[in-house]
Write an enzyme that holds these catalytic residues in place. Structure first.
Site, PDB file in Angstrom:
ATOM      1  CD  GLU A  88      19.120  -5.170  41.279  1.00  0.00           C
ATOM      2  OE1 GLU A  88      19.068  -3.983  40.887  1.00  0.00           O
ATOM      3  OE2 GLU A  88      19.837  -5.547  42.206  1.00  0.00           O
ATOM      4  CB  CYS A 131      17.922  -1.542  34.013  1.00  0.00           C
ATOM      5  SG  CYS A 131      18.919  -2.958  34.375  1.00  0.00           S
TER       6      CYS A 131
END
Ligand code: ADP
Length: 476
Positions: free
Chosen positions: A245, A279
């Site tokens: 990720e 993020c």
């Protein structure tokens, strides 16, 4: 000094690293033992040895340990939440909220341990039986970033243990304290020796050692694109499963027909809360012409009213940036955006407070175009840029014009545009009239393009990564 955990034993090392509060750099939270190559290899050996028996434990055993851990985290949410805010710099309500979420994740996966099923399928051959089952992947290497010091470790450790894997866990250098606490809680909850090993230390040493060791069957990583790409390349010779990720450059589209108050709330929350260090933060605000002036004015006014201060001070809306390096990067991006023609509408100032910390006022940069670096690269700070567009079609095309594809949002009162955007956004998660950041803990999390590689995290979809499928054929 807080020790490593290897093969069920707490281990001090000759090397330690201080954990410093970004709201007050004179506040040293604690010091943490640092692993080198030898300790990391020992941790991998321990996890490897523990796998044979842990992988065969009953779901009840795994349920009970995860449930005990989840209950303790929930009971201690205020204390752990405060520790989190101290080490990372997000405000106390966010620190406590993240801790509650970690507890919920452990409780979710406690129950998931009891729910793992397989399939029995009719064979195309007479008399043959086909069973499809899931087995644990093996030794899982867990490498986490600093921006969610407890939630990300929780959403990787809980499913890894739930499905019968053993773990070597390396937290981010900047935030070892919450990781240490959850490992301590799991250890006391009754995990057998070697099932969960904690190796704090440098990414280039400890993380790389995990990547280079063929006994690590799977690596789950959250962090930067550069490190993720390196892990992928170095994992290839080992043919291991990967879950990466990485970054985002998440768009929030605001259409003329949006409810202005909703759009401003969604933008300010999604772009700037948690100091923009998520993020999934909305870093590109893509706004149609008819609402552009009103939207920019209202967001700028709201930003000016926010209180930027010590994360634990009552009333603070936004805490400091996590460290000096990140602060420098944020300021450099603001400067580059201005040089390329952006207009710094508000913020971007280094702030002095009662305590020495990395305080930056939230920056809104207008008059930017999609090709500017500020709209192509991840900043990871309290910085958002505005791109003005003609209409929905241009907004959609600009939103998708990115190497990233994690999260995207739209503010609109039109069902037609909302539905079209949900369908055509090239991302893993899409939000209508909600911030791009802020997700549930029981549903899949992840993205497309350079944002993610491998199966989704969280919810029952997590088993796609943490288990491997076996198809068994039996003739009577
Ligand atoms: P950030 O810029 O957010 O710190 P990184 O990708 O550098 O992102 O770090 C994320 C995690 O990856 C951290 O735990 C870090 O220590 C680790 N890491 C850094 N370099 C490596 C590497 N070469 N191999 C494995 N892990 C690494």
């Amino acid at each position: 000094m807080r020790p490593l955990l290897i093969n069920g034993e707490w281990l001090m090392t000759s090397h330690a690293s201080d954990n410093i509060n970004p709201s007050d750099t004179s506040d040293i939270i604690d010091s943490f033992a640092q692993a080198g190559l030898a300790e990391t290899q020992d941790a991998i050996s321990a996890a490897d040895a523990a796998f044979a028996s842990w992988s065969l434990t009953t779901p009840q055993v795994r349920h009970d340990i995860l449930k005990t851990a989840g209950d303790e985290i929930m009971r201690r949410k205020d204390e752990i939440g405060e520790l989190l805010s101290r080490e990372e710099g997000k405000i106390l309500s966010e620190g406590v909220g993240e801790t509650v979420r970690a507890a919920q994740i452990f409780l979710f996966f406690a129950a998931e341990a009891l729910r793992l099923t397989g399939d029995k399928v009719a064979s195309v051959r007479p008399g043959v039986e086909v069973d499809i089952t899931r087995e644990p992947a093996g030794v899982v290497g867990i490498i986490t970033p600093w921006n969610f010091p407890i939630a990300i470790p929780a959403w990787k450790i809980a499913p890894a243990l739930c499905y019968g894997n053993t773990v070597v866990f390396k937290p981010a250098e900047l935030v070892p304290a919450c990781s240490w606490v959850i490992v301590d809680i799991l250890h006391r909850a009754g995990l057998p020796a070697g099932v969960l090993n904690l190796v704090m230390g440098e990414g280039a040493v400890v993380g790389q050692c995990m990547v280079d060791d063929p006994r690590v069957s799977a690596i789950t990583f959250t962090g930067s694109v550069g490190t993720g790409a390196r892990i992928a390349k170095d994992s290839l010779p080992h043919m291991r499963r990967l879950q990466l990720e990485m970054g985002g450059k998440n768009p929030l589209v605001v259409l003329d027909d949006a409810d202005l108050d909703v759009a401003v709330d969604v933008a300010v929350n999604g772009s700037f809360f948690s100091t923009g260090q998520r993020c999934t933060a909305s870093s590109r605000l893509i706004v149609t012409e008819g609402i552009h002036a009103r939207f920019v004015e209202a967001v700028a006014e709201r930003l000016k009213s926010l209180i930027i201060d010590h994360a634990l001070k009552p009333g603070t809306d936004i805490g400091p940036v996590v460290d000096a390096t990140q602060l420098e990067q944020d300021c450099a991006y603001i400067e580059t955006a201005r040089r390329e023609g952006g207009n710094l509408r508000t913020g971007g100032d280094l702030l002095k407070r009662d305590t020495q910390g990395y305080y930056l006022s939230p920056a809104l940069i207008t008059d930017t175009t999609p090709d500017m670096r500020i709209n192509r690269e991840e900043v990871f700070g309290p910085v958002a840029s505005v791109i003005r567009v003609r209409d929905y079609d241009e907004a959609l095309s600009v939103a998708n014009d990115s190497e990233f594809g994690l999260s995207a949002g739209i503010c609109t009162t039109s069902l037609k545009y909302a539905s079209d955007f949900k369908r055509k956004s090239e991302v893993g998660m899409v939000m209508v009239n909600l911030p791009t950041a802020g997700v549930d803990y029981h549903v899949p999390f992840g993205g497309r393009k350079n944002s993610s590689l491998g199966p989704r995290e969280q919810g029952s979809y997590a088993k796609e990564f943490y288990t491997t499928v076996k198809t068994a054929y039996t003739a009577p």
